[in-house]
Write an enzyme that holds these catalytic residues in place. Structure first.
Site, short mmCIF file in Angstrom:
data_model
loop_
_atom_site.label_atom_id
_atom_site.label_comp_id
_atom_site.label_asym_id
_atom_site.label_seq_id
_atom_site.Cartn_x
_atom_site.Cartn_y
_atom_site.Cartn_z
N GLY A 39 85.65 86.06 91.45
CA GLY A 39 85.26 84.66 91.71
C GLY A 39 84.02 84.26 90.93
CB CYS A 40 80.74 85.88 90.53
SG CYS A 40 80.34 85.88 92.30
#
Length: 151
Positions: A39-40
């Site tokens: 996600g990051c």
């Protein structure tokens, strides 16, 4: 509107930034849990892809997490990031911004970083996005900035 808390943090570009560096102009400061996670990485890639659009609006982008400068350097290199990542290993600014939240994984609770973004204008937090979804968030922030008649 809240004033940006006092801080002094090293960044992936080799500089140390303080709240004074955010006193003049528009900035996006996005808080994320960890370098190199799916996600990051997606969020960073999307901010990088839209960086020219933010730059046209004279908006500077900064990421912040509790990761070390070494991890930030690896992350920036791997993802070809050309904006700076602040290393808040003691999580002080992250705490002051209210991004530390109780989370749960595999039945264990821990304090983690809630994905959040802050629009800072001349040292003041003008808008906050909390508990955001990584995918599409950079576009959401850019759309908000584009909808403002006077930046």
């Amino acid at each position: 509107m809240n004033t940006l808390p006092i801080f002094s943090l090293p960044a992936s570009d080799g500089n140390t930034y303080t709240e004074q560096d955010f006193q003049s102009g528009l900035f996006i400061l996005y808080a994320y849990p960890r370098d190199m996670t799916s996600g990051c990485t997606l969020e960073a890639q999307q901010f990088q892809k839209l960086l020219p659009e933010f730059t046209k609006k004279d908006v500077k982008i900064f990421g912040i997490s509790g990761d070390s400068l070494r991890k930030h350097a690896s992350f920036c290199k791997k993802e070809s990031l050309s904006f700076s990542l602040l290393a808040d290993e003691e999580r002080k600014l992250l705490s002051d911004l209210g991004t530390l939240k109780e989370k749960s994984m595999y039945g264990k609770t821990y304090i983690g970083i809630e994905r959040s973004t802050f629009l800072i204008r001349d040292g003041n937090i003008e808008k906050e996005w909390r508990n955001v979804t990584a995918n599409g968030h950079a576009e959401e922030v850019l759309s908000f900035l584009s909808s403002k008649s006077t930046l």
